[in-house]
Design an enzyme around this catalytic site. Structure first.
Site, PDB file in Angstrom:
ATOM      1  N   LYS A 275      -2.113  -1.757   0.581  1.00 42.97           N
ATOM      2  CA  LYS A 275      -1.845  -0.749   1.606  1.00 42.97           C
ATOM      3  C   LYS A 275      -0.363  -0.375   1.637  1.00 42.97           C
ATOM      4  O   LYS A 275       0.212  -0.164   2.705  1.00 42.97           O
ATOM      5  CB  LYS A 275      -2.308  -1.249   2.973  1.00 42.97           C
ATOM      6  CG  LYS A 275      -3.799  -1.547   3.005  1.00 42.97           C
ATOM      7  CD  LYS A 275      -4.312  -1.762   4.391  1.00 42.97           C
ATOM      8  CE  LYS A 275      -5.791  -2.060   4.434  1.00 42.97           C
ATOM      9  NZ  LYS A 275      -6.643  -1.115   3.786  1.00 42.97           N
ATOM     10  N   CYS A 276       0.225  -0.251   0.484  1.00 46.47           N
ATOM     11  CA  CYS A 276       1.648   0.036   0.332  1.00 46.47           C
ATOM     12  C   CYS A 276       1.812   1.425  -0.278  1.00 46.47           C
ATOM     13  O   CYS A 276       0.944   1.884  -1.020  1.00 46.47           O
ATOM     14  CB  CYS A 276       2.260  -1.033  -0.591  1.00 46.47           C
ATOM     15  SG  CYS A 276       4.000  -0.796  -1.007  1.00 46.47           S
TER      16      CYS A 276
END
Length: 183
Positions: A36-37
């Site tokens: 989730k970067c």
């Protein structure tokens, strides 16, 4: 240094236990990854690099870590599913570990101690100001997708900032230089 790197126990994402010694004689690119970067799309380039170079002796080893803004909250099962569905990842993934702090995994303690200068360091660190950098210590892993290159003898030979993508000429040149070396 190389013997201690090769002896560190690692748990693969499927639960099996390995060491870097299982990859002796290979060129290794060790990357702390997150789902989730903003840098998560690097998975695509890393998989392409792996497919292009694995026959020459390159292994990319992914280590999910939740150290930076909780950008890897998933379980090992969820991480495998995410990587498979979204990026068709085939390079080895390991169980989630900590890459900084008091609970830093021994592998990352060795990696950060071995290679202090980071190619591409600077601009990305500046962009991250105010986004959760916990330390100005430049030996610490800065963020998700920092890369460590290990030669065929088990020595850390280069370190690359998180925003250095898999197709960056600096990374590719360093990998090529190691692939032509004999084990």
């Amino acid at each position: 240094m190389s013997n201690s790197l090769y002896d560190i126990s690692l748990k693969q994402i499927d639960g099996s236990v390995r060491t870097l010694g299982d990859y002796r004689g290979k060129v290794l690119l060790v990357v702390n990854v997150a789902s989730k970067c903003g840098l998560t799309p690097q998975y695509e380039g890393l998989e392409k690099l792996y497919q292009d170079k694995k026959s020459q002796g390159l292994e990319i080893l992914g280590f999910p870590a939740n150290n930076f803004k909780e950008q890897e909250p998933g379980s090992d099962v969820e991480i495998v599913e995410f990587c498979s569905v979204n990026y068709d990842i085939h390079f080895p993934l390991f169980s989630k570990i900590s890459v900084v702090g008091a609970d830093q995994h021994p592998l990352y303690a060795e990696l950060t101690a071995a290679q202090l200068e980071t190619t591409g360091e600077g601009p990305f660190r500046e962009r991250l100001q105010g986004y959760g950098i916990e330390s100005d210590n430049t030996t610490d892993v800065l963020w998700n997708f920092e890369k460590f290159l290990i030669d065929r003898q088990g020595t850390v030979v280069a370190r690359f900032a998180p925003d250095i993508a898999a197709d960056d000429p600096r990374l590719l040149e360093a990998i090529e230089a190691q692939l032509v070396q004999e084990a």
